[in-house]
Design a protein around this motif. Sequence first.
Motif, PDB file in Angstrom:
ATOM      1  N   ALA A 183       0.833  -1.207   0.000  1.00 19.11           N
ATOM      2  CA  ALA A 183       0.000   0.000   0.000  1.00 19.11           C
ATOM      3  C   ALA A 183       0.867   1.255   0.000  1.00 19.11           C
ATOM      4  CB  ALA A 183      -0.927  -0.022   1.214  1.00 19.11           C
ATOM      5  N   ASN A 184       1.942   1.261   0.765  1.00 20.20           N
ATOM      6  CA  ASN A 184       2.841   2.423   0.793  1.00 20.20           C
ATOM      7  C   ASN A 184       3.482   2.648  -0.575  1.00 20.20           C
ATOM      8  OD1 ASN A 184       2.403   3.098   3.472  1.00 20.20           O
ATOM      9  ND2 ASN A 184       4.083   1.818   4.239  1.00 20.20           N
ATOM     10  N   TRP A 185       3.842   1.556  -1.234  1.00 21.28           N
ATOM     11  CA  TRP A 185       4.440   1.663  -2.570  1.00 21.28           C
ATOM     12  C   TRP A 185       3.428   2.203  -3.573  1.00 21.28           C
ATOM     13  CZ3 TRP A 185       3.484  -1.904  -6.857  1.00 21.28           C
ATOM     14  CH2 TRP A 185       4.323  -1.678  -7.953  1.00 21.28           C
ATOM     15  N   MET A 186       2.173   1.755  -3.485  1.00 23.48           N
ATOM     16  CA  MET A 186       1.171   2.136  -4.479  1.00 23.48           C
ATOM     17  C   MET A 186       0.674   3.566  -4.309  1.00 23.48           C
ATOM     18  SD  MET A 186      -1.087  -1.310  -5.181  1.00 23.48           S
ATOM     19  CE  MET A 186      -1.850  -0.509  -6.613  1.00 23.48           C
ATOM     20  N   ARG A 187       0.833   4.155  -3.141  1.00 25.46           N
ATOM     21  CA  ARG A 187       0.382   5.537  -2.962  1.00 25.46           C
ATOM     22  C   ARG A 187       1.394   6.544  -3.503  1.00 25.46           C
ATOM     23  NH1 ARG A 187       1.947   8.474   1.565  1.00 25.46           N
ATOM     24  NH2 ARG A 187      -0.150   9.384   1.645  1.00 25.46           N
ATOM     25  N   ASN A 188       2.568   6.030  -3.911  1.00 23.79           N
ATOM     26  CA  ASN A 188       3.611   6.886  -4.465  1.00 23.79           C
ATOM     27  C   ASN A 188       3.232   7.342  -5.875  1.00 23.79           C
ATOM     28  OD1 ASN A 188       6.257   7.182  -6.114  1.00 23.79           O
ATOM     29  ND2 ASN A 188       6.929   7.336  -3.983  1.00 23.79           N
ATOM     30  N   ARG A 189       3.453   8.603  -6.193  1.00 25.84           N
ATOM     31  CA  ARG A 189       3.080   9.144  -7.496  1.00 25.84           C
ATOM     32  C   ARG A 189       3.826   8.435  -8.633  1.00 25.84           C
ATOM     33  NH1 ARG A 189       0.695  13.871  -9.242  1.00 25.84           N
ATOM     34  NH2 ARG A 189       1.209  14.496 -11.376  1.00 25.84           N
ATOM     35  N   ALA A 205      -3.505  12.312   2.270  1.00 23.23           N
ATOM     36  CA  ALA A 205      -4.720  11.533   2.485  1.00 23.23           C
ATOM     37  C   ALA A 205      -4.915  10.427   1.442  1.00 23.23           C
ATOM     38  CB  ALA A 205      -5.943  12.470   2.471  1.00 23.23           C
ATOM     39  N   PHE A 206      -4.043  10.357   0.452  1.00 21.45           N
ATOM     40  CA  PHE A 206      -4.238   9.398  -0.640  1.00 21.45           C
ATOM     41  C   PHE A 206      -3.799   7.992  -0.226  1.00 21.45           C
ATOM     42  CE2 PHE A 206      -2.466   7.195  -4.421  1.00 21.45           C
ATOM     43  CZ  PHE A 206      -3.645   7.054  -5.138  1.00 21.45           C
ATOM     44  N   THR A 207      -4.661   7.032  -0.465  1.00 19.37           N
ATOM     45  CA  THR A 207      -4.342   5.624  -0.258  1.00 19.37           C
ATOM     46  C   THR A 207      -4.809   4.838  -1.483  1.00 19.37           C
ATOM     47  OG1 THR A 207      -6.461   5.180   0.851  1.00 19.37           O
ATOM     48  CG2 THR A 207      -4.572   5.772   2.260  1.00 19.37           C
ATOM     49  N   LEU A 208      -4.114   3.757  -1.763  1.00 18.82           N
ATOM     50  CA  LEU A 208      -4.475   2.935  -2.923  1.00 18.82           C
ATOM     51  C   LEU A 208      -4.081   1.488  -2.654  1.00 18.82           C
ATOM     52  CD1 LEU A 208      -5.595   2.843  -5.817  1.00 18.82           C
ATOM     53  CD2 LEU A 208      -3.271   3.266  -6.655  1.00 18.82           C
ATOM     54  N   SER A 209      -5.064   0.611  -2.717  1.00 19.44           N
ATOM     55  CA  SER A 209      -4.811  -0.817  -2.520  1.00 19.44           C
ATOM     56  C   SER A 209      -4.828  -1.510  -3.879  1.00 19.44           C
ATOM     57  CB  SER A 209      -5.891  -1.437  -1.628  1.00 19.44           C
ATOM     58  OG  SER A 209      -7.150  -1.439  -2.300  1.00 19.44           O
TER      59      SER A 209
END
Length: 272
Positions: free
Chosen positions: A44-50, A83-87
């Motif tokens: 999740a931390n990797w995917m929230r990266n631009r 605030a952005f999260t992405l699974s």
Amino acid sequence: MAKKNEIIVKDVAIKTISKDSIDYISITDIARQKNATDPNGVIANWMRNRNTVEFLGIWETLHNPNFNPLEFEGFRKEAGLNAFTLSPTRWIEATNAIGIVSQAGRYGGTFAQTDIAFEFASWISVEFRLYLVMEFQRLKAKEQELLGWTAKRELSKINYRIHTDAIKSHLIPEEITPAQASIIYAEEADVLNVAMFGMTAKQWREANPDLKGNIRDYATINELICLSNMENINAVLINDGVPQGERLVKLNQIAIQQMQVLEGNGNRNLLK
């Protein structure tokens, strides 16, 4: 159904699957290198990266005709904000992505296409990525080698059918029973076995009581190539009415000549 496999990278088991002709590597297993107790949090931390979102979007644009670019653009604009999260599930459902897949069950986790998995591995550890690429390439090389052997084994079986059809047409009287016919088939199969391997199927089984299968299951690719050619030649000789003893001598000479070509010239193999 996805084809499952496993590679060992620096003493760590990494699952792989092949689905719809696309190879995937478990990024859940890779993420455990950074946090063994919470690999999903690492992903999740990797995917929230631009940069990650842009990379995933470009990959999907190149490889996925059903990719949803509007949803991707929304994620791209939000990526990097606090605030952005992405699974993985949200990414897949919103964009129709195929580069990342989620699997449930014992063999489950998040899997990514190899380009994406290698990118994720670089984010975890450049060193780990290099080992991952090396082991994955080793796996694919073994699969290709096995595929080549299997193809030659199947070719041998097809040619054996041609061979037995010739036997049925020219050597087996119409009145004999199937049991009698099987004896003749076995004799003719052993003509090839003796010409190629120097022994009958029975002699091989007696010499190798602990091995399963038959003598051809343990043949090299070059031997299978030669055997395939001999089966076709034997079928022609049977059609021409050449006696079995003469055929055995001819086939043995052919086997010697062809194996010298296949194994000769610096001990090269024409197929590996």
